[in-house]
Design a protein around this motif. Structure first.
Motif, PDB file in Angstrom:
ATOM      1  N   LEU A 189       0.818  -1.206   0.000  1.00  0.00           N
ATOM      2  CA  LEU A 189       0.000   0.000   0.000  1.00  0.00           C
ATOM      3  C   LEU A 189       0.851   1.255   0.000  1.00  0.00           C
ATOM      4  O   LEU A 189       1.844   1.335   0.729  1.00  0.00           O
ATOM      5  N   ASP A 190       0.455   2.228  -0.826  1.00  0.00           N
ATOM      6  CA  ASP A 190       1.040   3.569  -0.748  1.00  0.00           C
ATOM      7  C   ASP A 190      -0.054   4.626  -0.808  1.00  0.00           C
ATOM      8  O   ASP A 190       0.229   5.817  -0.927  1.00  0.00           O
ATOM      9  N   GLY A 191      -1.311   4.192  -0.727  1.00  0.00           N
ATOM     10  CA  GLY A 191      -2.437   5.115  -0.767  1.00  0.00           C
ATOM     11  C   GLY A 191      -2.896   5.453  -2.170  1.00  0.00           C
ATOM     12  O   GLY A 191      -3.888   6.167  -2.339  1.00  0.00           O
ATOM     13  N   GLY A 225       2.110   3.440  -8.702  1.00  0.00           N
ATOM     14  CA  GLY A 225       1.955   4.083  -7.409  1.00  0.00           C
ATOM     15  C   GLY A 225       1.458   5.507  -7.557  1.00  0.00           C
ATOM     16  O   GLY A 225       0.827   5.884  -8.547  1.00  0.00           O
ATOM     17  N   ARG A 226       1.761   6.321  -6.561  1.00  0.00           N
ATOM     18  CA  ARG A 226       1.294   7.712  -6.550  1.00  0.00           C
ATOM     19  C   ARG A 226       1.949   8.562  -7.632  1.00  0.00           C
ATOM     20  O   ARG A 226       1.485   9.657  -7.937  1.00  0.00           O
ATOM     21  N   ILE A 263       3.854   0.563 -16.349  1.00  0.00           N
ATOM     22  CA  ILE A 263       3.937  -0.120 -15.054  1.00  0.00           C
ATOM     23  C   ILE A 263       4.983   0.574 -14.198  1.00  0.00           C
ATOM     24  O   ILE A 263       6.006   1.042 -14.706  1.00  0.00           O
ATOM     25  N   GLY A 264       4.715   0.670 -12.901  1.00  0.00           N
ATOM     26  CA  GLY A 264       5.652   1.329 -11.998  1.00  0.00           C
ATOM     27  C   GLY A 264       6.907   0.500 -11.777  1.00  0.00           C
ATOM     28  O   GLY A 264       6.892  -0.733 -11.901  1.00  0.00           O
ATOM     29  N   LYS A 290      -5.871   9.869  -7.937  1.00  0.00           N
ATOM     30  CA  LYS A 290      -4.611   9.685  -7.215  1.00  0.00           C
ATOM     31  C   LYS A 290      -4.717   8.799  -5.976  1.00  0.00           C
ATOM     32  O   LYS A 290      -3.723   8.282  -5.508  1.00  0.00           O
ATOM     33  N   GLY A 291      -5.919   8.643  -5.441  1.00  0.00           N
ATOM     34  CA  GLY A 291      -6.041   7.775  -4.279  1.00  0.00           C
ATOM     35  C   GLY A 291      -6.442   8.521  -3.024  1.00  0.00           C
ATOM     36  O   GLY A 291      -7.104   9.571  -3.084  1.00  0.00           O
TER      37      GLY A 291
END
Length: 359
Positions: free
Chosen positions: A178-180, A322-323, A331-332, A355-356
């Motif tokens: 998780l990174d939000g 991710g963010r 892909i990150g 963005k989350g």
């Protein structure tokens, strides 16, 4: 994002990992009530090209153009008909096992370049989950990803389950990264769905790399400290910076993990309690193992993979990006390296534009 898995696309080449993927697909389809399309691609054109390359090595009696043309025609027919029959024979026992379990299974055999065929099928079928082995017959140890897996993953923004080894879905352990970001939230929701069906223990993890920020600070310090007339208490600033970064990033991680617990895990448990209280219950739900929250410090992809090894995880759930997602990114970097170096299978959730979480 659709939080149900109604349709699964199983990429199958009869390699060991594709057999492992088919076993996992069957378990998932039974648990989630999914339909499955089994895809196999065969490349007859490649074999025809190889035959043409070898023609000069044939005996002199076969070098006449009319004889060569006849051989080409015979070879082409044998290759096309033979490879199609072989491909169908690969999928037949898989189809039988799914049908025996009461799962709808539709075989799909297509001629063409492997990854290109799969890309086309994914556009046609619009599956909710793509299952594929991390490599085919040429697996080559730690860090190796097959070209078909890599190209299909990069070219299709869908949910993927990349199978690196046998997945034991009898009360498994899931690591959820998780990174939000929106993609990581999707990964969490998918992990929660699977955990409810298989009684999995969920390990929520957040990773941060304080050394990256420290190295950037040192480079900045070195560039400004030598400027004429610039006053800079480097040791004091360095101490303040390090404490701020280390404690701040760890605090952010704990906030994200707490939010995940409250908004997804606890919310799902409350929904279950409400349903059961109404007398309906959740068919097929299994008692879940306790979940764990962990903040990991270090090189992010490596700490995730190391932690998965430490707890002997069965699957890692991670967002495609991710963010730092931007338009055009396939892909990150953290996700790509987790896919390459994970000790277990990896669920990569599709990305979304927002963005989350706001913390």
């Amino acid at each position: 994002m659709n939080e149900k898995i109604n349709n699964i696309i199983l990429c199958f080449d009869n390699s060991d990992l594709s057999l492992q993927a088919s076993e996992a697909a069957l378990d998932i389809a039974v648990a989630l009530g999914s339909e499955v399309v089994g895809v196999h691609a065969y490349n007859a054109f490649m074999h025809e090209g190889a035959f043409r390359i070898m023609e000069p090595t044939l005996p002199e009696a076969y070098q006449k153009e009319e004889i060569l043309q006849k051989q080409r025609t015979v070879h082409s027919t044998l290759i096309n008909v033979g490879m199609e029959k072989i491909s169908l024979s690969y999928l037949k026992p898989v189809e039988d096992s799914f049908q025996s379990a009461g799962v709808s299974f539709r075989p799909k055999v297509v001629e063409g370049k492997n990854y290109s065929v799969i890309n086309a099928v994914l556009r046609e079928e619009d599956g909710d989950l793509v299952m594929i082995g991390s490599s085919g017959f040429n697996g080559n140890g730690t860090g190796f990803i097959g070209s078909v897996c890599s190209r299909v993953l990069r070219n299709n923004d869908k949910n993927f389950l990349i199978v690196r080894k046998h997945i034991d879905l009898r009360q498994p352990k899931f690591v959820v990264c998780l990174d939000g970001s929106s993609s990581s939230i999707n990964a969490l929701k998918m992990a929660d769905l699977f955990a409810g069906k298989f009684g999995a223990g969920i390990h929520l993890v957040y990773g941060f790399d304080s050394e990256l920020h420290k190295n950037l600070f040192m480079r900045l310090k070195e560039s400004v400290i030598n400027r004429e007339g610039f006053s800079f208490n480097s040791k004091q600033q360095e101490k303040i910076h390090d404490e701020f970064i280390d404690k701040g990033l760890a605090r952010v991680g704990n906030m994200i993990l707490d939010k995940a617990e409250k908004e997804v895990i606890d919310a799902e448990h409350r929904a279950q309690s409400t349903d059961i209280g109404k007398g309906w219950g959740l068919v097929g739900e299994i008692d879940r193992a306790p979940f764990v929250k962990k903040v990991l410090e270090g090189h992010i992809y490596k700490r995730i993979c190391d932690y998965a090894s430490e707890i002997n995880a069965d699957m890692i759930f991670i967002g495609r990006n991710g963010r730092h997602f931007s338009e055009g990114m396939d892909i990150g970097s953290v996700t790509e390296n987790v896919v390459r170096f994970a000790p277990c299978s990896i669920f990569v959730s599709q990305s979304e534009k927002y963005k989350g979480w706001e913390l």
